[in-house]
Write a protein that holds these residues in place. Structure first.
Motif, PDB file in Angstrom:
ATOM      1  N   THR A   8      -8.910   0.612  -3.344  1.00  9.39           N
ATOM      2  CA  THR A   8      -8.656   1.062  -2.084  1.00  9.39           C
ATOM      3  C   THR A   8      -8.916   2.548  -2.003  1.00  9.39           C
ATOM      4  O   THR A   8      -8.552   3.162  -2.944  1.00  9.39           O
ATOM      5  N   LYS A   9      -9.749   3.341  -1.281  1.00  6.30           N
ATOM      6  CA  LYS A   9      -9.755   4.700  -0.905  1.00  6.30           C
ATOM      7  C   LYS A   9      -9.078   5.339  -0.161  1.00  6.30           C
ATOM      8  O   LYS A   9      -8.985   4.799   0.930  1.00  6.30           O
ATOM      9  N   LYS A  10      -8.223   6.163  -0.918  1.00  9.77           N
ATOM     10  CA  LYS A  10      -7.563   6.925   0.256  1.00  9.77           C
ATOM     11  C   LYS A  10      -7.923   8.455   0.316  1.00  9.77           C
ATOM     12  O   LYS A  10      -8.566   9.054  -0.518  1.00  9.77           O
TER      13      LYS A  10
ATOM     14  N   ASP B 150       0.863  -1.319   0.334  1.00 13.30           N
ATOM     15  CA  ASP B 150      -0.130   0.059  -0.017  1.00 13.30           C
ATOM     16  C   ASP B 150       0.832   1.063  -0.017  1.00 13.30           C
ATOM     17  O   ASP B 150       0.211   2.304  -0.065  1.00 13.30           O
TER      18      ASP B 150
ATOM     19  N   HIS C 273      -7.556   5.318   4.694  1.00 10.33           N
ATOM     20  CA  HIS C 273      -8.020   4.423   3.542  1.00 10.33           C
ATOM     21  C   HIS C 273      -8.861   3.309   4.049  1.00 10.33           C
ATOM     22  O   HIS C 273      -9.013   3.133   5.275  1.00 10.33           O
TER      23      HIS C 273
ATOM     24  N   TRP D 240      -3.633  10.595   6.579  1.00 14.14           N
ATOM     25  CA  TRP D 240      -3.825   9.604   5.874  1.00 14.14           C
ATOM     26  C   TRP D 240      -5.183   8.732   6.231  1.00 14.14           C
ATOM     27  O   TRP D 240      -4.953   8.393   7.453  1.00 14.14           O
TER      28      TRP D 240
END
Length: 89
Positions: free
Chosen positions: A58-60, A26, A49, A47
């Motif tokens: 994956t949503k950041k 990641d 996720h 950050w």
């Protein structure tokens, strides 16, 4: 300039979201996003996720501060050049 751009008052702070293909490491995706932010000298923090139910994406999430309209345009242009990015909002 769009109607949304006319409503923004710069500088603006908001939670940027980038939807990417999930990768084994990641940090690769995080480093790619961080590089775009640092190149544009955009302050960022926190950050976050979350993976999709099937772990394909994956949503950041990242809190950012954008100085002006041109920087906002450059931000999304840079994000969309990152391999694996499906959507940036």
């Amino acid at each position: 300039m769009s109607k949304v751009d006319n409503k923004l008052k710069f500088p603006v702070s908001y939670e940027m979201r980038v939807i990417m293909e999930t990768v084994e490491d990641d940090n690769v995706n995080i480093d790619a996003i961080r590089a775009v932010l640092e190149e544009l000298r955009i302050p960022h923090r926190n950050w976050g996720h979350r993976r999709s139910s099937e772990a394909k994406y994956t949503k950041k999430k990242k809190k950012v501060m954008v100085r002006n309209h041109e920087t906002l345009k450059d931000l999304y242009a840079g994000l969309n050049k990152i391999p694996g990015v499906k959507h940036a909002i």
